[in-house]
Design an enzyme around this catalytic site. Sequence first.
Site, short mmCIF file in Angstrom:
data_model
loop_
_atom_site.label_atom_id
_atom_site.label_comp_id
_atom_site.label_asym_id
_atom_site.label_seq_id
_atom_site.Cartn_x
_atom_site.Cartn_y
_atom_site.Cartn_z
N SER A 94 25.09 -25.65 46.88
CA SER A 94 23.95 -26.48 47.26
C SER A 94 23.94 -26.68 48.78
O SER A 94 23.92 -25.69 49.52
CB SER A 94 23.99 -27.79 46.48
OG SER A 94 22.77 -28.50 46.60
N ASP A 212 17.09 -24.11 37.69
CA ASP A 212 17.31 -25.15 38.70
C ASP A 212 16.01 -25.88 39.01
O ASP A 212 15.02 -25.27 39.41
CB ASP A 212 17.86 -24.50 39.97
CG ASP A 212 18.48 -25.48 40.94
OD1 ASP A 212 18.07 -26.65 40.95
OD2 ASP A 212 19.37 -25.05 41.70
N HIS A 239 20.90 -26.97 38.19
CA HIS A 239 21.46 -26.96 39.54
C HIS A 239 22.96 -27.17 39.55
O HIS A 239 23.68 -26.47 40.27
CB HIS A 239 20.78 -28.05 40.38
CG HIS A 239 21.19 -28.05 41.81
ND1 HIS A 239 20.79 -27.07 42.70
CD2 HIS A 239 21.99 -28.90 42.54
CE1 HIS A 239 21.30 -27.31 43.90
NE2 HIS A 239 22.05 -28.41 43.83
#
Length: 258
Positions: A94, A212, A239
């Site tokens: 991320s 996601d 995610h």
Amino acid sequence: MPQTTIGNATVHHRIEGSGPGLLLVHGTGATGEANYGHLLGEFTDQHTVILPDYAGSGETVDDGGPLTLDQLADQVLGAADEATGEPVDIVGFSLGALIAVTAAAKRPERVRRLVLVAGWARNDDPRKRLGFRLWRRLADVDPELYSHFVSMMLFTPGFLANLEPETFDSAVGGIEVNEGTLRQIDLGLEADVSELLPGINVPTLVVGCRHDQLVPVEHSRELHEAISGSDYQEIASGHLVPAEAPDELVKLIRDFLD
């Protein structure tokens, strides 16, 4: 927990295992332990794993000002410097993926290979910005709503629906917000590494999460297209792939690094 001073920050980190260095960089609102702690045993047999908490997370302390990718890249590489003077492999998840890209661009001599998981290149996608802005706003409005919203954005519906009741309650109600997380969300809204990507020349694996909702998978595909010669894989996950599909993620990383 070991600590080292990098700029204005005292960076806490953990070092485990032996072998070539593997730097694991966490995402927004997490810590190295939260994102990767349950996976360490999959890597420490062949790697010296470096697990830092960058500013805003864990026990790492800085001046509390706005965060930049350059600062955080210096912090995680500083932790790696404590473990080894040799180039390291970096896995970034991320926001950590953008930190990893920045580290490779700033100090290419310290980076051997990159794995970029659920990351993004640019910050002008209105759908992604809407999600981040709502995420940020709910922290000021209602901590419980904040936790519920984040849970819905991080996981696929099927994953949440199949959790045991106690685990479900813990997952959707246990996400806390603090000032450090807010600073990281603010950075995530503005973070953009698109101009750095053409200069990345180390072997790179980009991993997208097909379902996601926080950072749509198209962003991972863009990362792959912008990094010449990179490999690309997708996992059928939301995610938070280190929690939702850890075995698949570990296999992709190990296959690439080995």
